[in-house]
Design a protein around this motif. Structure first.
Motif, short mmCIF file in Angstrom:
data_model
loop_
_atom_site.label_atom_id
_atom_site.label_comp_id
_atom_site.label_asym_id
_atom_site.label_seq_id
_atom_site.Cartn_x
_atom_site.Cartn_y
_atom_site.Cartn_z
N ALA A 230 0.80 -1.24 0.03
CA ALA A 230 0.01 -0.04 -0.06
C ALA A 230 0.89 1.41 -0.04
N THR B 213 0.65 5.29 0.85
CA THR B 213 -0.11 6.57 1.61
C THR B 213 0.21 7.71 0.82
N LYS C 50 -12.22 8.86 -1.69
CA LYS C 50 -10.72 9.08 -0.96
C LYS C 50 -10.10 10.56 -1.22
N ASN D 236 -3.98 13.84 -3.59
CA ASN D 236 -4.83 13.79 -2.57
C ASN D 236 -5.81 15.20 -2.30
N PRO E 285 -4.88 11.57 5.11
CA PRO E 285 -4.21 10.68 4.41
C PRO E 285 -4.97 9.62 3.59
N ALA E 286 -4.65 9.02 2.69
CA ALA E 286 -5.60 8.27 1.61
C ALA E 286 -4.46 7.36 1.30
N SER E 287 -4.80 5.90 1.02
CA SER E 287 -4.15 4.86 0.86
C SER E 287 -4.62 4.07 -0.44
N ASP F 112 -4.07 0.45 -2.48
CA ASP F 112 -3.66 -0.76 -2.22
C ASP F 112 -3.16 -1.39 -3.57
#
Length: 149
Positions: free
Chosen positions: A38, A40, A75, A100, A105-107, A109
């Motif tokens: 992942a 971030t 997100k 972003n 924070p956004a991840s 995957d």
């Protein structure tokens, strides 16, 4: 009418996922993150996310990379350049610069859908330098000049 054109794709990474269409008449094919863990993305930050793919678009076509509405609304992640352009003579890896726009924070995957690719024909202009342009009612009116008063 839907036109199907062949597009050659080269996997640069064994984990790369070939783009897929979410429905029969979807205009955009989903692009997938080709990452091993992942990633971030902090608020206000932009990161280049690899797809692990290179492609050969037919001459006269371009690949336009747009945001996925779900990723953007859930997100706050969308392409930093708003619309990426893959030219027909580009043979490098297709990357998505995700920004972003949210306050948290956004991840992303591994193998997550990160953007959509719309393949479209384009018109190449021949630019002519002239001394005068044809007159129109609008003239040089700029932003907001055609709205109601």
């Amino acid at each position: 009418m839907v036109t199907n054109i062949p597009v050659n794709i080269k996997k640069l990474n064994d984990n790369a996922v070939i783009p897929t269409y979410g429905s029969e008449f979807a205009a955009g094919a989903d692009l997938y993150a080709c990452i091993s863990e992942a990633i971030t993305i902090a608020p206000g930050e932009t990161k280049l996310i690899p797809t692990g793919l290179a492609m050969e678009l037919p001459i006269g076509y371009a690949g336009l990379i747009y945001a996925r509405s779900g990723l953007a609304s859930k997100k706050g992640l969308a392409p930093a350049n708003k619309v990426g352009v893959v030219d027909s003579d580009y043979r490098g890896e297709v990357m998505v610069a995700l920004h972003n726009h949210s306050l948290v924070p956004a991840s992303i995957d591994p193998s997550e859908r990160i953007a959509q690719l719309v393949i479209t024909p384009y018109i190449a202009a021949v630019f002519n330098t002239v001394d005068n342009l044809d007159e129109t009612t609008r003239g040089a009116g700029g932003f907001g000049s055609t709205g109601s008063h």
